[in-house]
Each structure stands twice: as structure tokens, then as C-alpha cells.
Write an enzyme that holds these catalytic residues in place. Structure first.
Site, PDB file in Angstrom:
ATOM      1  N   ARG A  50       0.862  -1.184   0.000  1.00 35.95           N
ATOM      2  CA  ARG A  50       0.000   0.000   0.000  1.00 35.95           C
ATOM      3  C   ARG A  50       0.892   1.225   0.000  1.00 35.95           C
ATOM      4  O   ARG A  50       1.560   1.500   0.998  1.00 35.95           O
ATOM      5  CB  ARG A  50      -0.877   0.012   1.252  1.00 35.95           C
ATOM      6  CG  ARG A  50      -2.070  -0.891   1.122  1.00 35.95           C
ATOM      7  CD  ARG A  50      -2.862  -0.878   2.420  1.00 35.95           C
ATOM      8  NE  ARG A  50      -2.763  -2.170   3.071  1.00 35.95           N
ATOM      9  CZ  ARG A  50      -3.073  -2.396   4.337  1.00 35.95           C
ATOM     10  NH1 ARG A  50      -3.495  -1.418   5.107  1.00 35.95           N
ATOM     11  NH2 ARG A  50      -2.962  -3.594   4.841  1.00 35.95           N
ATOM     12  N   ASP A  52       1.882   5.264  -0.113  1.00 41.15           N
ATOM     13  CA  ASP A  52       1.358   6.527   0.415  1.00 41.15           C
ATOM     14  C   ASP A  52       1.037   7.523  -0.698  1.00 41.15           C
ATOM     15  O   ASP A  52       1.469   7.340  -1.834  1.00 41.15           O
ATOM     16  CB  ASP A  52       2.419   7.185   1.310  1.00 41.15           C
ATOM     17  CG  ASP A  52       2.518   6.501   2.657  1.00 41.15           C
ATOM     18  OD1 ASP A  52       1.492   6.054   3.178  1.00 41.15           O
ATOM     19  OD2 ASP A  52       3.652   6.415   3.174  1.00 41.15           O
ATOM     20  N   ARG A 198      11.301   5.613   3.305  1.00 40.80           N
ATOM     21  CA  ARG A 198      11.440   7.068   3.396  1.00 40.80           C
ATOM     22  C   ARG A 198      12.217   7.488   4.643  1.00 40.80           C
ATOM     23  O   ARG A 198      12.954   8.487   4.629  1.00 40.80           O
ATOM     24  CB  ARG A 198      10.065   7.741   3.347  1.00 40.80           C
ATOM     25  CG  ARG A 198       9.441   7.657   1.951  1.00 40.80           C
ATOM     26  CD  ARG A 198       7.977   8.040   1.951  1.00 40.80           C
ATOM     27  NE  ARG A 198       7.769   9.345   2.549  1.00 40.80           N
ATOM     28  CZ  ARG A 198       6.568   9.806   2.900  1.00 40.80           C
ATOM     29  NH1 ARG A 198       5.486   9.059   2.740  1.00 40.80           N
ATOM     30  NH2 ARG A 198       6.455  11.007   3.421  1.00 40.80           N
TER      31      ARG A 198
END
Lengths: 246, 246
Positions: A50, A52, A198
Site C-alpha cells: 500500500r 502513500d 522514506r
């Protein structure tokens, strides 16, 4: 009923992320709606990961169950015609076994993070790279990255919204390479925590700027504390590259 | 007064082309207006090449005369702040001699043409590639390209709006290379006729599809007739790569 495996490329810019959301468009909803217009079926798309809001995919893998009889060609062409003008493209479709699952059958995931490391902002790759105007030392970043490879408790690199049962993951590889004005960071693992890539890129950027030593990455990892995190890199530089299956 | 040399990257998508137009935004006008807001001067920007609507630049070279005293840093940063949100980036600025001319001093120009050659449409590189869904034979295209290299009358590959004094040009190189799902065509010459690269790419695509033999490219060239042209490739796949100076 046929279970279809789909390979999907998308530009994450206009989306709230992969997953269906009440407050804005998602890649999942875009493809599900196209399928509904083709088949009249309200089917749920399951993805390997999934992503972002703002995160891109070169080749996301998903599956969906469809009752209506369709050929591979018809399904792919139909979806691509109906998702327009959204920047989503179904690059491949194939029938799979009924117990095959895009998320649970997946044994490896690969991500790419692109940093544009030059003074001037991006024009051609606006929204497709993280612009870092200060010179980064890619070799120091590569050294820092080595501290993260292996089986570790990645609590430091985990979002507070992470739903994973455990913060312990095995990072198979994390490489840093300069190509012209860009720095490419590639990460591979069976699975990742929410915001893990990230978060790791954010810390490596601090190393690249000389604010952290490569060893500070290890210290942050060992702290097992989100507060030890330097910086979360923005979503626009991140690409889901590939999901791997047995 | 200082004559400044500028290197400019831009996404051609939202522009009517490089050159100032009455009917829509241009890259030239965007940068000239930013300069006007910095200096109050109505200066004219001269470029190495005038790109058509939708054509991109990795590094266009231009020059402009500015009376106001500015440092390199200030000029570049100021322009980049003021062109926002247009997808234009001034990647480099440097002072040059008063008789240096971005167009007339230029001794070489390089272009890249990107074809996305797969069934599914582009998502990530929408507007940045020419989508050709039919399989192309890149080797046959490369063979066809060889007929165009050298000193020739390129009338067949010239737009009716071309303002060049002569249709005779020397094409230094024209290469075709497949890289994954893309085919990259690279062209280098001292100068090009209007639409020459797109016209050459259009013919090579016909060769790639098997509609033309590689030798048909030579026949079209020797016809010296625009009617012999197969097809003009669309602007979105074309990139001005570099202008070369002594």
C-alpha cells in the site's frame, strides 16, 4: 470466477495513495471503478503493497476476482481505456490460481528512491524526485546504508501508524549510487514497515550532508526509538519497483 | 551590461513552444518575465534552437543581456524562484563575451527521441514519450537511420514552415537503441531543419513496423519531396539534449 493478477504502473502525484480513501482519489478505486464499468462487478483489488500519497509505482502487483468471462487482451485494454485520464496503466494481466494472493504470496519487494541533487529545482521530473539542493556525499551515504542491511528491530524507521505485528524485519539490500545529477537508493526486503524506506532515505540524506556520520545511522537503529529518526524523505522520490513471487 | 549564458531545462507540455507567441505561454516569455520582475528590464532571450509546442529540453542554451548588476548565484536563484510554478529550471548561468551568441555561436545540436514501445499506455512518462503500441524492430530502424547520416538535401524531412536558407544539412549521427520498453533515437548535427528530427523518427517508425524497408528511407530522402514523407512523429517524445560551442 477468475482470479486475475494485474501489473500496474502509476504516477502517485494526483492520488491519496494506493488504498481507497473517503477524502480523495486512490489508485485502487480508479482501477476498481474501471472494472465495475466493464463488468458491473464491485470487486476488491488487493495489492502487494500500500503506497502513500505521492508515491509512484513502476510495477505494482495486485489481484482481483472477476466473474464475467474476459480474455487477457480484453481485460487489459478495457481497463486502460476506462482509467483515462488518470495516470494509471495496466501493463500486464494474467489468470492465477484461486489461492494466489498479491500480498500474502509475495516473497520480496523492491523500492527505488530518486534524489535530484543539484542547486536548480527539477523541471522535467517535477514531482518525480526529491530535490536536495545541497551537495550530498553518496559514498558516505552508501557506508551509512550498510549499517541497516540485515535482520534488525526497525522501530526507529517505523511510522506511528504502522500496522505490522513486529518491528523486526530483514533488509536484504540497501544501495546508494550516483548517476549524473541524481542519487538512486535501492531497497529490497521480503516486506517493509510503514514509512521504512522514506525514513531510511531521510537519515542517509543527513549522512550525505555531513550532519550525521555513517555510524550515526547504526546508533539511530540501535536506539529503537522513533525520536532518534533524523528526517522522513518526501513521498515524490519513492517508486515501488517490483513485487516478487515464488 | 553583462551578456549571460543560461542553461534551461523545461517540460514542453504546457507551452506553445520555446518562442514567444500571442496565443499562449512560451518558455521564452516565462523566463523573460521572471527577468523583468528581477531587473525591470525588457530583455530578449536568444536560444540555440526554437522547439515546437510539447517538445522538452534537458539543457537548452540561451543568452540575454542584462544591465543591472547581478551575481551568478543571484540571477539563477532569482529566475528559478520567479518562473514558478512553470516547469522551467535554470540549471546554470555564466557571463560570456558580448559577441557570444547562443544561436550563431553554436556548432552542434543534439536531440533525443523517446518511444515507449509496449501495448499499455504510459502512466509515469505520460506526455514525455511517444507511445507506439505495435512492436517495433529497432535493428531495422537502425539500418534505415544509416541512410540519413551524412550531407544530404533533407527537403523530404522539412516542414513547409521551415525558414532555413537551404535544405542541405549534414547529419553527423542518428542512432537507434532499445532500452527495456523504450526505443531511444539520438540525432546530432550542426543544425537541423524545422521538424527534421520528428520527420526522420516518423519514417523510422514505419521501418520498425515493417511497413517500410530500411532502403525505403533512402528512397524517401532521394525523392526530395515532402509528399514522400511517411509520418511526422509527435512532439512529446522529443528532447533538446544539448547545444555545443567551440
Amino acid at each position: 470466477m477468475t482470479r486475475w493478477r494485474l501489473t500496474i504502473e502509476f504516477d502517485g502525484g494526483p492520488f491519496m495513495g494506493w488504498q481507497r480513501q473517503d477524502h480523495g482519489p486512490s489508485v485502487q478505486e480508479t482501477v476498481e471503478q474501471a472494472l465495475f464499468r466493464m463488468t458491473g462487478e464491485l470487486a476488491t483489488l488487493h495489492a502487494a503493497g500500500r503506497t502513500d500519497a505521492g508515491v509512484h509505482a513502476l510495477a505494482m502487483t495486485a489481484h482481483v476476482d472477476v466473474v464475467k468471462h474476459l480474455t487477457q487482451h480484453r481485460l487489459r485494454e478495457g481497463l486502460n481505456a476506462l482509467v483515462r485520464p488518470a495516470p494509471v496503466s495496466v501493463t500486464d494481466v494474467s489468470p492465477v490460481a484461486d489461492d494466489w494472493h498479491a500480498r500474502f504470496s509475495c516473497i520480496g519487494r523492491r523500492y527505488l528512491y530518486r534524489i535530484l541533487n543539484r542547486r536548480a529545482p527539477p523541471a522535467l521530473y517535477k514531482g518525480k524526485v526529491w530535490h536536495v539542493p545541497v551537495a550530498l556525499d553518496a559514498e558516505a551515504m552508501a557506508e551509512g546504508a550498510m549499517h541497516l542491511v540485515g535482520n534488525h528491530d526497525f522501530t526507529t524507521f517505523r511510522s506511528v501508524h504502522c500496522q505490522s505485528a513486529s518491528p523486526v524485519k530483514t533488509l536484504d539490500s540497501l544501495t546508494v549510487e550516483r548517476t549524473g545529477e541524481e542519487i538512486h537508493i535501492r531497497a529490497a526486503a521480503r516486506s517493509f514497515l510503514h514509512h521504512q524506506v522514506r525514513s531510511m532515505v531521510g537519515c542517509l540524506a543527513l549522512v550525505g550532508r555531513g550532519r550525521w556520520t555513517p555510524e550515526d545511522v547504526r546508533t539511530a537503529l540501535e536506539a529503537r526509538d522513533r525520536q532518534a529518526l533524523g528526517l522522513n524523505a518526501p513521498p515524490e522520490g519513492l517508486y515501488f519497483v517490483e513485487a516478487i513471487y515464488p
